[in-house]
Design an enzyme around this catalytic site. Structure first.
Site, PDB file in Angstrom:
ATOM      1  N   GLU A   1     -25.334  11.630  30.217  1.00  0.00           N
ATOM      2  CA  GLU A   1     -26.014  11.783  31.508  1.00  0.00           C
ATOM      3  C   GLU A   1     -25.008  11.737  32.658  1.00  0.00           C
ATOM      4  OE1 GLU A   1     -29.272   9.010  31.777  1.00  0.00           O
ATOM      5  OE2 GLU A   1     -30.556  10.346  30.623  1.00  0.00           O
TER       6      GLU A   1
ATOM      7  N   GLU B   1     -33.318  13.125  24.856  1.00  0.00           N
ATOM      8  CA  GLU B   1     -33.916  11.798  24.984  1.00  0.00           C
ATOM      9  C   GLU B   1     -35.279  11.908  25.628  1.00  0.00           C
ATOM     10  OE1 GLU B   1     -31.787   8.922  27.319  1.00  0.00           O
ATOM     11  OE2 GLU B   1     -29.854   9.546  26.544  1.00  0.00           O
TER      12      GLU B   1
HETATM   13  C1  GLA Z   1     -30.901   7.298  29.878  1.00  0.00           C
HETATM   14  C2  GLA Z   1     -29.655   6.986  29.072  1.00  0.00           C
HETATM   15  C3  GLA Z   1     -29.911   6.126  27.894  1.00  0.00           C
HETATM   16  C4  GLA Z   1     -30.882   5.031  28.243  1.00  0.00           C
HETATM   17  C5  GLA Z   1     -32.158   5.649  28.755  1.00  0.00           C
HETATM   18  C6  GLA Z   1     -33.239   4.638  29.074  1.00  0.00           C
HETATM   19  O1  GLA Z   1     -31.568   8.401  29.484  1.00  0.00           O
HETATM   20  O2  GLA Z   1     -28.993   8.147  28.657  1.00  0.00           O
HETATM   21  O3  GLA Z   1     -28.677   5.578  27.490  1.00  0.00           O
HETATM   22  O4  GLA Z   1     -30.316   4.223  29.217  1.00  0.00           O
HETATM   23  O5  GLA Z   1     -31.855   6.307  29.948  1.00  0.00           O
HETATM   24  O6  GLA Z   1     -34.400   5.264  29.554  1.00  0.00           O
END
Ligand code: GLA
Length: 690
Positions: A162, A319
């Site tokens: 991210e 995710e």
């Molecule tokens: C982001 C991060 C993950 C985790 C999620 C929690 O997407 O990439 O590592 O912290 O948030 O929602």
């Protein structure tokens, strides 16, 4: 069909099973003792997991000190996964620098706008432009790529994590230097920069490049073009970092596709993802739903936008959550059916992979209350049963993999420059929320049961019958020309308040608003009429407007006034106009904020003028979202029940790949469920006459 070779993650190379949806999660084995790893892979198989993302936050474990490396544990994890037929999307592990690095080199820590240096102790505490950070990070990438180049479990590289989630805006001296370099490339000369930034205002003239700073905390409003350019630069700086990691990976493992997880959702506007997408081999996205009345609309909107960022090719949902997250004000658990429905909405919009954060819920650490595929309660839980059921559903949907989302007849334009510009300081109102306005339009499309693509200003609009471009504020000359040509070519354009106002340098198009779109819309506005927070105005079509009004003068006889203000300062004046040129489509302008409900009626009128209608039977409109994927031979209709009630279709045909099947000519879609019907390409499952 997209060739499977481009989507190596659909099938581990050593596995001779046919390509199927990738299904899995972030897997953080370093948080658990070895005994748990064995149980993990057993449960992964039970759940139908095919891929996991590993080593995302493992830097400190892999390199515990500057000159010490420890890959043994990761070797073991990768071997174990591979032996169980589970593929690995391997992270470059650079997302969170270890304490030894920040202690040795505190100059890699980001600096906020107000001059505070962020500390270690959380994650992503690094400057995107730090040459020191980059050198250490690329050394790690090189070590990872070299060590695992030939590991049979490796199906994709996952760069960092991210990018920009916490460090998109850095105001450090490194950033200042890189910002100057970026400006040199953009403008070439200081004269050009001074012109673009309008530095004759407030005595801001720059005589040397070294005098330029990022827009740090200042005595009053910082130069607006400087702010806009700093946003562009910040997105580009991270893109440049992404490229640097990617280049190392491509050099060492040219055959392994590279991705990084985007965050196409509400709170992450800093990264101009459409501009990043070509840097990677496939697009992946993270999405977390927000509770509230537009929860499902926003999910669908984000998925549709991801689809267009991926240029219509299948993408990877990297995710989302099985249930609650840990970072909202109140972290609401998902209700029965939502885990699968949320996933399948992403699939409907082109995802060929469904992954969660994370595999096993952490027992400690900041995210211990974030849901996972295996919750604290263990596998004997509703969540794990739902996870396993989704694994089965995805296997049933195997024929859908590789198919692409069928383009809609309508498009909704989403523009990062406008998003950045209208939410800055020194605007006619500080209450305008760009994404919310776009989302409200999207909700109106959903309410009418009309499929819509979410596209950027770079998209070719010519194939669309109807284009909505709400708050299209930044309109450079070439975009104005393209919109003009679109309408002249028969297209139907709808735009709103505060559109067409400035060029790419945030300079006003003079002569009256809506500036660059004035002639196309056939109206002229001398002054904006923003409304106070609790004020509203009535329109003569019974609707209520908030936030904004305009003092509209119709300047073209081809314009019809579709609605007028009844109350407020503009009473009697036009609120909604449509110009229908003798040769061409139409150009409509809505000068107030109606919200999703108010927009629905207006949109229905505008769509019918463009000849665009819902493909759904009347009773299902608004209650069901229909999305179509196609492989050229078949069409796959995803029918998503958006409600907590069953929805009945009277006359439906098609082969059910998953979910309820048509029976006796009809179909009952239970609450929150999804049916996927296979019909011939170009056909619809709804029988005529209904
Ligand atoms: C982001 C991060 C993950 C985790 C999620 C929690 O997407 O990439 O590592 O912290 O948030 O929602």
């Amino acid at each position: 069909m997209t060739p499977a070779s481009e989507r190596r993650w659909l099938r581990p190379p050593s596995d001779d099973r046919p390509a199927s949806f990738a299904y899995g999660a972030d897997y953080n084995p370093e948080q658990w003792p070895r005994e748990v790893w064995k149980e993990d892979v057993r449960l992964m198989r039970e759940a139908g997991v095919t891929v996991v993302s590993v080593a995302i936050f493992s830097w400190a474990r892999l390199q515990p000190a500057e000159d010490r490396w420890d890959f043994a544990w990761l070797d073991e994890v990768l071997d174990l996964l591979h032996d169980s037929g589970i593929a690995v999307d391997l992270a470059t592990a650079t997302a969170s620098p270890p304490p030894w690095l920040t202690t040795l080199h505190p100059e890699i820590l980001p600096v906020t706008r107000t001059g505070e240096t962020l500390s270690q102790g959380a994650r992503q505490h690094w400057r995107p432009t730090s040459p020191v950070f980059r050198a250490y990070a690329l050394r790690l990438v090189e070590a990872m790529a070299t060590r695992y180049a030939d590991h049979p479990a490796l199906v994709a590289w996952h760069i960092s994590n991210e990018l920009g989630c916490h460090n998109i805006y850095d105001y450090s001296d490194d950033a200042a230097q890189a910002f100057r370099d970026w400006l040199r490339t953009r403008y070439g000369t200081l004269d050009e920069l001074n012109r673009a930034w309008a530095t004759s205002f407030w005595s801001q003239y720059y005589g040397q490049w070294e005098q330029i700073q990022p827009p740090r905390l200042a005595a009053s409003h910082a130069n607006p073009t400087q702010q806009l350019d700093f946003k562009r630069f910040s997105s580009d700086a991270l893109k440049d970092y992404l490229r640097a990691e990617r280049d190392v990976l491509r050099r060492i493992t040219p055959d392994v596709p590279v991705t990084t997880n985007f965050m196409v959702m509400g709170e992450t506007k800093g990264m101009n993802y459409p501009d990043w997408a070509d840097e990677i081999d496939f697009v992946s996205n993270d999405h977390y739903a927000h509770p509230g009345p537009q929860r499902l609309d926003e999910l669908s909107f984000s998925a549709a936008l991801t689809h267009s960022i991926a240029h219509g090719r299948p993408w990877f949902l990297m995710e989302h959550s099985t249930s609650a997250v840990n970072w909202q004000t109140v972290n609401v658990a998902k209700t029965e059916g939502e885990l699968a429905r949320d996933s399948l909405v992403h699939v409907a919009h082109g995802a060929d992979a469904v992954c969660f954060f994370q595999w096993r819920q952490s027992a400690a650490g900041a995210e211990k209350y974030h849901s996972a595929m295996v919750p604290h309660a263990g596998p004997d839980s509703e969540v794990f049963r739902a996870v396993t059921a989704l694994g089965r559903t995805l296997r049933e949907l195997t024929p859908v993999t590789g198919s692409v989302r069928e383009p809609a007849r309508a498009a909704l334009v989403y523009d990062w420059d406008s998003w950045w510009a209208v939410e800055r300081d020194s605007q006619p109102t500080s209450l305008l929320r760009y994404r919310q306005e776009a989302l409200d339009w999207y909700s109106a499309f959903l309410a009418l049961g009309v499929r819509v693509d979410v596209v950027t200003t770079a998209a070719d609009l010519t194939g669309y019958d109807f284009v909505a471009a709400p708050v299209l504020h930044v309109v450079p000359k070439d975009l104005a020309d393209r919109l003009d040509a679109y309408v002249r070519g028969g297209g139907h354009l709808a735009t709103t308040y505060y559109s067409g106002v400035v060029d790419e340098n945030d300079h006003v198009h003079l002569g009256g608003y809506p500036g660059a779109l004035r002639d196309l819309l056939g109206i002229r506005i001398e002054e904006f009429g923003p409304l106070l927070e609790d004020a509203d105005v009535r329109l003569d079509n019974g609707l209520t407007g908030t936030l904004w009004t305009d003092r509209i003068e119709v300047t073209d006889p081809e314009v019809t006034v579709l609605a007028r203000y009844e109350t407020g300062d503009q009473a009697g004046r036009p609120a909604l106009t449509r110009r229908v040129p003798a040769d061409g489509g139409s150009a409509s302008y809505l000068s107030t904020r109606l919200g999703s409900q108010g927009l629905t009626g207006v949109l229905e009128t505008l769509l019918s003028g463009a000849g665009v209608a819902s493909e759904l039977p009347a009773g299902a409109r608004g209650r069901v979202e229909a999305t179509v994927r196609t492989d050229g031979t078949h069409a796959y209709w995803f029918l998503v029940n958006r409600t907590d009630e069953p929805v009945e279709f009277d006359a439906v045909d098609g082969e059910a790949l998953t979910g309820p099947a048509p029976a006796g000519g009809g179909l009952v879609l239970p609450p929150r469920e999804v049916a996927v019907l296979r019909v011939e390409a170009g056909a619809t499952p709804f029988l005529p006459g209904v």
